[in-house]
Motif scaffolding. Sequence first.
Motif, PDB file in Angstrom:
ATOM      1  N   ASP A 112      24.266  77.466  93.262  1.00  0.00           N
ATOM      2  CA  ASP A 112      22.776  76.328  92.550  1.00  0.00           C
ATOM      3  C   ASP A 112      22.183  77.642  91.504  1.00  0.00           C
ATOM      4  O   ASP A 112      21.889  76.481  90.903  1.00  0.00           O
ATOM      5  CB  ASP A 112      22.522  76.407  93.818  1.00  0.00           C
ATOM      6  CG  ASP A 112      22.577  75.593  94.991  1.00  0.00           C
ATOM      7  OD1 ASP A 112      23.866  74.845  94.704  1.00  0.00           O
ATOM      8  OD2 ASP A 112      22.151  75.474  96.172  1.00  0.00           O
ATOM      9  N   ARG A 113      21.871  78.475  91.446  1.00  0.00           N
ATOM     10  CA  ARG A 113      21.534  79.571  90.991  1.00  0.00           C
ATOM     11  C   ARG A 113      22.301  79.617  89.182  1.00  0.00           C
ATOM     12  O   ARG A 113      21.531  79.753  88.361  1.00  0.00           O
ATOM     13  CB  ARG A 113      20.739  80.693  91.164  1.00  0.00           C
ATOM     14  CG  ARG A 113      20.104  80.707  92.153  1.00  0.00           C
ATOM     15  CD  ARG A 113      19.877  82.641  92.790  1.00  0.00           C
ATOM     16  NE  ARG A 113      18.802  82.689  94.312  1.00  0.00           N
ATOM     17  CZ  ARG A 113      18.256  83.442  94.731  1.00  0.00           C
ATOM     18  NH1 ARG A 113      18.785  85.087  94.060  1.00  0.00           N
ATOM     19  NH2 ARG A 113      17.640  83.876  95.945  1.00  0.00           N
ATOM     20  N   ILE A 114      23.458  79.367  89.837  1.00  0.00           N
ATOM     21  CA  ILE A 114      24.305  79.674  88.112  1.00  0.00           C
ATOM     22  C   ILE A 114      23.964  78.556  87.570  1.00  0.00           C
ATOM     23  O   ILE A 114      23.934  77.840  86.228  1.00  0.00           O
ATOM     24  CB  ILE A 114      25.434  79.592  89.059  1.00  0.00           C
ATOM     25  CG1 ILE A 114      25.766  81.354  88.956  1.00  0.00           C
ATOM     26  CG2 ILE A 114      26.536  79.926  87.345  1.00  0.00           C
ATOM     27  CD1 ILE A 114      27.381  81.849  89.661  1.00  0.00           C
ATOM     28  N   GLU A 115      24.322  77.537  88.236  1.00  0.00           N
ATOM     29  CA  GLU A 115      23.471  76.194  87.676  1.00  0.00           C
ATOM     30  C   GLU A 115      22.666  75.548  87.073  1.00  0.00           C
ATOM     31  O   GLU A 115      22.555  74.947  86.150  1.00  0.00           O
ATOM     32  CB  GLU A 115      24.513  74.436  88.845  1.00  0.00           C
ATOM     33  CG  GLU A 115      24.139  73.148  88.326  1.00  0.00           C
ATOM     34  CD  GLU A 115      24.458  72.334  89.962  1.00  0.00           C
ATOM     35  OE1 GLU A 115      24.227  71.154  89.302  1.00  0.00           O
ATOM     36  OE2 GLU A 115      24.754  72.777  90.797  1.00  0.00           O
ATOM     37  N   LYS A 116      21.764  76.059  88.102  1.00  0.00           N
ATOM     38  CA  LYS A 116      20.255  75.758  87.173  1.00  0.00           C
ATOM     39  C   LYS A 116      20.125  76.678  85.892  1.00  0.00           C
ATOM     40  O   LYS A 116      19.885  75.954  84.597  1.00  0.00           O
ATOM     41  CB  LYS A 116      19.397  76.473  87.838  1.00  0.00           C
ATOM     42  CG  LYS A 116      17.482  76.217  87.810  1.00  0.00           C
ATOM     43  CD  LYS A 116      16.677  76.691  88.832  1.00  0.00           C
ATOM     44  CE  LYS A 116      15.756  75.840  87.765  1.00  0.00           C
ATOM     45  NZ  LYS A 116      15.045  76.832  88.795  1.00  0.00           N
ATOM     46  N   PHE A 117      20.966  77.717  85.799  1.00  0.00           N
ATOM     47  CA  PHE A 117      20.637  78.863  84.611  1.00  0.00           C
ATOM     48  C   PHE A 117      21.868  77.750  83.306  1.00  0.00           C
ATOM     49  O   PHE A 117      20.851  77.862  82.976  1.00  0.00           O
ATOM     50  CB  PHE A 117      21.458  79.973  85.108  1.00  0.00           C
ATOM     51  CG  PHE A 117      21.495  81.054  83.603  1.00  0.00           C
ATOM     52  CD1 PHE A 117      19.651  82.373  83.763  1.00  0.00           C
ATOM     53  CD2 PHE A 117      22.305  81.442  82.413  1.00  0.00           C
ATOM     54  CE1 PHE A 117      20.679  83.121  82.971  1.00  0.00           C
ATOM     55  CE2 PHE A 117      22.801  82.547  82.123  1.00  0.00           C
ATOM     56  CZ  PHE A 117      21.594  83.297  82.031  1.00  0.00           C
ATOM     57  N   ALA A 118      23.018  77.552  84.061  1.00  0.00           N
ATOM     58  CA  ALA A 118      23.598  77.506  83.070  1.00  0.00           C
ATOM     59  C   ALA A 118      22.706  75.364  81.791  1.00  0.00           C
ATOM     60  O   ALA A 118      22.658  75.757  80.569  1.00  0.00           O
ATOM     61  CB  ALA A 118      24.435  76.664  83.071  1.00  0.00           C
TER      62      ALA A 118
END
Length: 366
Positions: A112-118
């Motif tokens: 979830d954090r990676i998705e938001k980051f990208a």
Amino acid sequence: MIFKKTNFARVLNNIYFTKNEPVSLVHFVTNRCNARCSFCFIDFDNPNTFKGELSLNEIDDLTKNLGKSLLNVNFTGGEPFARKDMLDIAKLYIKNSTIQSIYITTNASLPDRIEKFAKEIASNDSSIEQSFQISIDDLPERHNKVRKIKNLFDKCMDTYKFLKELNISNINPVVNITVSQENCDNIEEIYKYFTESCKIDSLKACIVRDEGIYKTPTDKTKKIYDAYVWLTNKINSDIKNDKVSNYNKNSIQGKIHQKKDILSYEMVKETYLKPKFISRCHAGGLFGIITGDGKVFPCEILEKNLMGDLRENQMNLMKIWKNNLSKETRKFIKKTNCNCTYECALSYNILGNWRYQPSLLSSLFF
């Protein structure tokens, strides 16, 4: 767009002549990690391991003093996304420095954090190249066991597929296979499973190395080397046949990065079993690392060659880069013909060495 926030001539002059500003940095944003890999160099039993992590305000100050030639930052750890403010850290680098690309090494346990980051980085500045180096080293059950995180393989695949499905040219998810004593006997099986069953078409390889508390078992060294040779040869072959692509093939940066990887693989193969000097190392000049608590070193290997402490230098990296400790470090590296198999350093040694320029330039046309 290449060199959009910096002076093209200044960067080239620095890379090929003066070599007195970093072009790339590895920033260990944290030592915290939810995995406990058997080949990790971090001593998680040491209570001092997690102390003194740089605050967001300190990183804000840091990113304003990185020189005028910085093109890339590699965020790593620990697990960088263990920091809830990882996105804010990246935004500060983009806002305050001249970076063109972000590499982030992750175990993909926090999708979830990676998705938001990208999504947010692409939305805020679509010119920034994002490369997510997703660490997957084995078949599902063995990968989860080695990393000691339940259902991790599935999370990795979900993250990889999501980033691919965004279909944004500047977002590149790449599965990074670390060849170690844990997987060297099964590397062909692993590669086949990844490419055929999982349909992974972006893969890179690195080789485990002695660092920190980790030491490679001597009886496994040759097997690790043989597995790495097979894997890198296979990746290179599949790149030529358009079965694998790790970068934007239509960009100058992508073509150069791909060629640098190929050259780096060859350098590692030439020196892993019998270390020897091949070309001058520019760690501490074109390249360096920042630890979680703000120490600056030329690379991960030279742990005794401290260049400076950011907190003792007003968070000013360039002040450290120009001090006597750093000058002596660069002299030491040159005098001793320092050499290793550290891929991040090799990449920028290739970039800054005239002997490799014909190969890099040819990659733009052939």
